[in-house]
Design a protein around this motif. Structure first.
Motif, PDB file in Angstrom:
ATOM      1  N   LYS A  54      62.572 -62.665  37.581  1.00  0.00           N
ATOM      2  CA  LYS A  54      62.832 -64.155  37.424  1.00  0.00           C
ATOM      3  C   LYS A  54      61.739 -64.919  36.967  1.00  0.00           C
ATOM      4  N   ARG A  55      60.619 -64.711  37.906  1.00  0.00           N
ATOM      5  CA  ARG A  55      59.217 -65.218  37.732  1.00  0.00           C
ATOM      6  C   ARG A  55      58.774 -65.194  36.064  1.00  0.00           C
ATOM      7  N   LYS A  56      59.062 -64.085  35.598  1.00  0.00           N
ATOM      8  CA  LYS A  56      58.655 -63.670  33.831  1.00  0.00           C
ATOM      9  C   LYS A  56      59.682 -64.382  33.268  1.00  0.00           C
ATOM     10  N   ALA A  57      60.809 -64.548  33.392  1.00  0.00           N
ATOM     11  CA  ALA A  57      61.900 -65.298  32.648  1.00  0.00           C
ATOM     12  C   ALA A  57      61.421 -66.730  32.685  1.00  0.00           C
ATOM     13  N   ASN A  58      61.236 -67.343  33.987  1.00  0.00           N
ATOM     14  CA  ASN A  58      60.926 -68.614  34.041  1.00  0.00           C
ATOM     15  C   ASN A  58      59.595 -68.962  33.295  1.00  0.00           C
ATOM     16  N   PHE A  59      58.684 -68.244  33.167  1.00  0.00           N
ATOM     17  CA  PHE A  59      57.230 -68.298  32.561  1.00  0.00           C
ATOM     18  C   PHE A  59      57.861 -68.492  31.173  1.00  0.00           C
ATOM     19  N   GLU A  60      58.307 -67.415  30.541  1.00  0.00           N
ATOM     20  CA  GLU A  60      58.764 -67.327  29.165  1.00  0.00           C
ATOM     21  C   GLU A  60      59.474 -68.799  28.711  1.00  0.00           C
ATOM     22  N   GLN A  61      60.336 -69.247  29.700  1.00  0.00           N
ATOM     23  CA  GLN A  61      61.207 -70.253  29.305  1.00  0.00           C
ATOM     24  C   GLN A  61      60.193 -71.601  29.376  1.00  0.00           C
ATOM     25  N   SER A  62      59.348 -71.713  30.043  1.00  0.00           N
ATOM     26  CA  SER A  62      58.454 -72.907  30.422  1.00  0.00           C
ATOM     27  C   SER A  62      57.509 -72.737  29.114  1.00  0.00           C
ATOM     28  N   LYS A  63      56.998 -71.477  28.533  1.00  0.00           N
ATOM     29  CA  LYS A  63      56.196 -71.441  27.526  1.00  0.00           C
ATOM     30  C   LYS A  63      56.980 -72.027  26.215  1.00  0.00           C
ATOM     31  N   LYS A  64      58.220 -71.756  25.996  1.00  0.00           N
ATOM     32  CA  LYS A  64      58.811 -72.135  24.908  1.00  0.00           C
ATOM     33  C   LYS A  64      59.237 -73.620  25.075  1.00  0.00           C
ATOM     34  N   LEU A  65      59.277 -74.195  26.096  1.00  0.00           N
ATOM     35  CA  LEU A  65      59.435 -75.591  26.324  1.00  0.00           C
ATOM     36  C   LEU A  65      58.130 -76.362  26.275  1.00  0.00           C
ATOM     37  N   ARG A  66      57.080 -75.485  26.642  1.00  0.00           N
ATOM     38  CA  ARG A  66      55.795 -76.486  26.315  1.00  0.00           C
ATOM     39  C   ARG A  66      55.504 -76.342  24.821  1.00  0.00           C
ATOM     40  N   GLU A  67      55.822 -75.176  24.137  1.00  0.00           N
ATOM     41  CA  GLU A  67      55.500 -75.587  22.575  1.00  0.00           C
ATOM     42  C   GLU A  67      56.480 -76.432  21.855  1.00  0.00           C
ATOM     43  N   ARG A  68      57.660 -76.572  22.605  1.00  0.00           N
ATOM     44  CA  ARG A  68      58.438 -77.521  21.763  1.00  0.00           C
ATOM     45  C   ARG A  68      57.909 -78.914  22.156  1.00  0.00           C
ATOM     46  N   LEU A  69      57.492 -79.141  23.229  1.00  0.00           N
ATOM     47  CA  LEU A  69      56.871 -80.502  23.630  1.00  0.00           C
ATOM     48  C   LEU A  69      55.634 -80.655  22.740  1.00  0.00           C
ATOM     49  N   GLU A  70      54.867 -79.842  22.600  1.00  0.00           N
ATOM     50  CA  GLU A  70      53.549 -79.860  21.870  1.00  0.00           C
ATOM     51  C   GLU A  70      53.831 -80.244  20.343  1.00  0.00           C
ATOM     52  N   ALA A  71      54.844 -79.724  19.823  1.00  0.00           N
ATOM     53  CA  ALA A  71      55.334 -79.977  18.502  1.00  0.00           C
ATOM     54  C   ALA A  71      55.730 -81.635  18.337  1.00  0.00           C
ATOM     55  N   LEU A  72      56.649 -82.116  19.404  1.00  0.00           N
ATOM     56  CA  LEU A  72      57.179 -83.184  19.239  1.00  0.00           C
ATOM     57  C   LEU A  72      56.134 -84.164  19.286  1.00  0.00           C
ATOM     58  N   ARG A  73      55.014 -83.827  20.418  1.00  0.00           N
ATOM     59  CA  ARG A  73      53.876 -84.817  20.457  1.00  0.00           C
ATOM     60  C   ARG A  73      53.076 -84.813  19.085  1.00  0.00           C
ATOM     61  N   LYS A  74      52.940 -83.835  18.767  1.00  0.00           N
ATOM     62  CA  LYS A  74      52.314 -83.789  17.360  1.00  0.00           C
ATOM     63  C   LYS A  74      52.988 -84.345  16.184  1.00  0.00           C
ATOM     64  N   GLU A  75      54.167 -84.253  16.322  1.00  0.00           N
ATOM     65  CA  GLU A  75      55.006 -85.091  15.362  1.00  0.00           C
ATOM     66  C   GLU A  75      54.865 -86.541  15.403  1.00  0.00           C
ATOM     67  N   SER A  76      55.048 -86.973  16.798  1.00  0.00           N
ATOM     68  CA  SER A  76      55.067 -88.444  16.975  1.00  0.00           C
ATOM     69  C   SER A  76      53.540 -89.062  16.750  1.00  0.00           C
ATOM     70  N   ALA A  77      52.639 -88.365  16.859  1.00  0.00           N
ATOM     71  CA  ALA A  77      51.381 -88.575  16.518  1.00  0.00           C
ATOM     72  C   ALA A  77      51.071 -88.893  15.149  1.00  0.00           C
ATOM     73  N   GLU A  78      51.473 -88.043  14.486  1.00  0.00           N
ATOM     74  CA  GLU A  78      51.736 -87.959  13.065  1.00  0.00           C
ATOM     75  C   GLU A  78      52.464 -89.479  12.614  1.00  0.00           C
ATOM     76  N   ALA A  79      53.417 -89.640  13.111  1.00  0.00           N
ATOM     77  CA  ALA A  79      54.422 -90.852  12.755  1.00  0.00           C
ATOM     78  C   ALA A  79      53.595 -92.049  13.118  1.00  0.00           C
ATOM     79  N   GLU A  80      53.011 -91.966  14.219  1.00  0.00           N
ATOM     80  CA  GLU A  80      52.094 -93.281  14.600  1.00  0.00           C
ATOM     81  C   GLU A  80      50.850 -93.401  13.647  1.00  0.00           C
ATOM     82  N   ALA A  81      50.493 -92.364  13.254  1.00  0.00           N
ATOM     83  CA  ALA A  81      49.266 -92.496  12.271  1.00  0.00           C
ATOM     84  C   ALA A  81      49.663 -93.219  11.024  1.00  0.00           C
ATOM     85  N   LYS A  82      50.773 -93.034  10.385  1.00  0.00           N
ATOM     86  CA  LYS A  82      51.195 -93.288   9.228  1.00  0.00           C
ATOM     87  C   LYS A  82      51.753 -94.704   9.306  1.00  0.00           C
ATOM     88  N   CYS A  83      52.069 -95.364  10.418  1.00  0.00           N
ATOM     89  CA  CYS A  83      52.507 -96.632  10.404  1.00  0.00           C
ATOM     90  C   CYS A  83      51.176 -97.662  10.326  1.00  0.00           C
TER      91      CYS A  83
END
Length: 83
Positions: A54-83
């Protein structure tokens, strides 16, 4: 001590849980003198393995979520830079 022995919460250990509960029913006094100790040890090992899975599965799930959040942050930072 062990967690509550419900089969739906511990599917990997269901067989051992049933054996352990049967041992306690078959040996109401002997359970206090070690008649079910071997099953208790097997049950503890099974719970540890289950927790590791269970710990390994939770870690993998959190890793995917962290990558998705980083991508969203990067995307929003780029959108703010264009404005």
């Amino acid at each position: 001590m062990h967690p509550p022995l419900t089969l739906h919460r511990h599917p990997m250990c269901a067989e051992i849980i049933e054996e352990f509960q049967k041992c306690h029913l078959d040996h109401p006094i002997g359970k206090f003198f070690g008649d079910c100790t071997d099953l208790k040890i097997k049950l503890d090992r099974c719970f540890r393995q289950e927790k590791a899975v269970k710990r390994k599965a939770n870690f993998e799930q959190s890793k995917k979520l962290r990558e998705r959040l980083e991508a969203l942050r990067k995307e929003s930072a780029e959108a703010e830079a264009k404005c």
